[in-house]
Design an enzyme around this catalytic site. Structure first.
Site, short mmCIF file in Angstrom:
data_model
loop_
_atom_site.label_atom_id
_atom_site.label_comp_id
_atom_site.label_asym_id
_atom_site.label_seq_id
_atom_site.Cartn_x
_atom_site.Cartn_y
_atom_site.Cartn_z
N ILE A 140 -39.28 -84.50 -16.27
CA ILE A 140 -40.20 -84.02 -14.75
C ILE A 140 -41.48 -84.78 -14.64
CG2 ILE A 140 -39.14 -82.24 -13.87
CD1 ILE A 140 -40.64 -80.60 -15.42
N GLY B 127 -46.26 -89.02 -19.93
CA GLY B 127 -47.85 -89.19 -20.39
C GLY B 127 -47.73 -89.93 -22.03
N ALA B 128 -49.10 -90.22 -21.99
CA ALA B 128 -49.18 -91.42 -22.90
C ALA B 128 -48.34 -90.36 -24.70
CB ALA B 128 -50.63 -91.13 -23.10
N PHE B 129 -48.75 -89.33 -24.77
CA PHE B 129 -47.72 -88.95 -26.02
C PHE B 129 -47.05 -88.26 -25.82
CE2 PHE B 129 -53.11 -88.85 -25.69
CZ PHE B 129 -53.78 -90.39 -26.14
N GLY B 130 -46.07 -87.91 -24.52
CA GLY B 130 -45.06 -87.49 -24.92
C GLY B 130 -44.91 -87.52 -23.36
N VAL B 131 -43.26 -86.56 -23.01
CA VAL B 131 -43.02 -86.03 -22.24
C VAL B 131 -42.79 -85.03 -21.92
CG1 VAL B 131 -41.12 -88.36 -21.99
CG2 VAL B 131 -40.68 -86.13 -23.43
N VAL B 132 -42.61 -84.40 -20.04
CA VAL B 132 -42.46 -83.06 -19.43
C VAL B 132 -40.88 -83.20 -19.27
CG1 VAL B 132 -43.56 -81.53 -18.38
CG2 VAL B 132 -45.05 -82.85 -19.13
N ASP C 119 -62.60 -81.83 -17.55
CA ASP C 119 -62.27 -82.99 -17.76
C ASP C 119 -61.50 -82.29 -16.09
OD1 ASP C 119 -60.54 -85.55 -17.14
OD2 ASP C 119 -59.30 -84.83 -18.40
#
Length: 399
Positions: free
Chosen positions: A98, A101-106, A219
């Site tokens: 779903i 990103g830069a370092f993995g998936v969700v 952030d």
């Protein structure tokens, strides 16, 4: 940042009913994420009677010192899980992706026993030479565990589980089904003033909670504020909740990869997004709780107008935006602000003060008149209709 796609906004009941059918149609089986229960007892942090302030001091110390980088990503990830509260380990079934990103998936995850649906961030730890993701990952885990140890907050995304399996780290958090605040603004335009106030109140409350315990988000931006419920009618401010697992809050503050204690000489690569950084960070690297309040002022400006306060057309170069942030006052001189109340503009102006010592704190923001008007007074006063439309007589001065 890991951005949740619009599929995450689907109602959880529909997800639950259709997931197994989808998998059967594909001839696939859900991935089993079995994690054997282990004892990660921390007698200092888990001891009964430990005060919230003690936990805050411990957590802030862990965040400020940082977790030692290991050459093996697995060892590092396991070390990252040690500080903070004890979490119960579960099995999760993994389904469709779903977000990414830069370092993995969700991926969408479902708890095998309770049926709870969650967001599962999966970070590969296969390349020990790529250390870029580790500090942010450590900060996020430490911050979320600190928040949980302190009892949590209804407007901060809740950590459900964190574990390592194979050469991957799995970070399980509650699923915000409405997607990003940013996506809602893009899709539906600026918020009605009353609904913007609801979001601002929840975010100020979340930041007040964090700041009391020595934690700065660093952030805050529309992409990192998640909507708990699906929008039905943005213009009327109607939102739909579909399941008993739905949160009672409207929004959730997420993405704690930059979070930590206040800092000086801050490395800009370790915090926030340039467009939301206040003058003191750009000038000297000073990042305190006041940085979050500046960013929240930018978010509120965007919610009410659809534009960034220092990049109205969204086309300015970073250097131009930085110059404006440092030297130009915030303005409200275009049509989007014509029907916005003076109290709302006053609050934004006090959040976007250049001097951080004069900027409103989260607690002060919660006491601002715009935040505390009753529903009836707000409905009557935040957007003042024409006297003719309101059916009121118009006084006429004698000639």
């Amino acid at each position: 940042m890991l951005r949740l796609g619009r599929s995450a906004a689907s109602e959880v009941s529909s997800i639950r009913n259709s997931l197994q059918l989808q998998l059967e149609q594909r001839g696939a089986r859900p991935m089993q994420c079995a994690y054997q229960t282990q004892s990660h007892s921390n007698p200092e942090g888990a001891k009964r009677g430990r005060s919230p302030m003690s936990l805050a001091v411990m957590g802030a110390a862990a965040l400020s010192v940082g977790l030692e980088l290991q050459t093996d990503g697995i060892a590092q990830a396991r070390a990252a899980m040690e500080p903070g509260t004890q979490l119960q380990r579960h099995k999760w079934q993994l389904f469709d992706q779903i977000g990414a990103g830069a370092f993995g998936v969700v991926r969408l995850g479902m708890h095998e026993e309770s049926g709870e649906v969650a967001a599962v961030k999966i970070v590969p730890l296969e390349n020990p030479n790529d250390q870029r993701s580790y500090p942010a990952l450590e900060r996020e885990i430490a911050a979320l565990k600190l928040v949980k140890a302190l009892g949590g907050h209804n407007s901060i995304v809740d950590l459900r589980d964190v574990y390592v399996e194979g050469r991957k780290l799995f970070l399980v958090t509650e699923l915000a089904r409405g997607g990003e605040l940013f996506e809602q603004i893009v899709a539906y335009g600026s918020f009605p003033e009353l609904k913007a106030r609801d979001v601002a109140r929840e975010m100020a409350s979340a930041l007040s909670f964090m700041h009391r315990h020595g934690l700065v988000h660093k952030d805050v931006k529309p992409e990192n504020i998640l909507m708990s419920a699906r929008v039905v009618d943005h213009n009327s401010g109607v939102y739909r909740k579909s399941n008993r697992h739905e949160s009672s809050s409207l929004v959730k503050l997420a993405d704690f990869g930059s979070a930590g204690p206040a800092s000086v000489n801050t490395n800009l690569e370790d915090i926030g997004t340039a467009a939301y950084l206040p003058p003191e960070v750009l000038n000297s690297g000073l990042c305190t709780s006041a940085c979050d309040m500046w960013a929240l002022g930018c978010v509120l400006y965007i919610m009410l107008s659809g534009s960034h306060p220092y990049d109205l057309d969204g086309m300015s170069a970073d250097s131009v935006v930085e110059h404006r942030v440092k030297s130009e006052p915030v303005t409200f001189d275009f049509s989007a602000w014509d029907n916005v109340s003076p109290h709302a503009k006053d609050l934004i102006s006090k959040l976007l003060v250049k001097d951080p010592t004069l900027r409103l704190t989260a607690d002060q923001m919660l006491q601002h008149p715009w935040m505390n008007a009753s529903a009836e007074a707000a409905a009557a006063g935040l957007r003042r209709p024409s006297p003719l439309l309101a059916g009121q007589p118009i006084p006429i001065s004698p000639a």
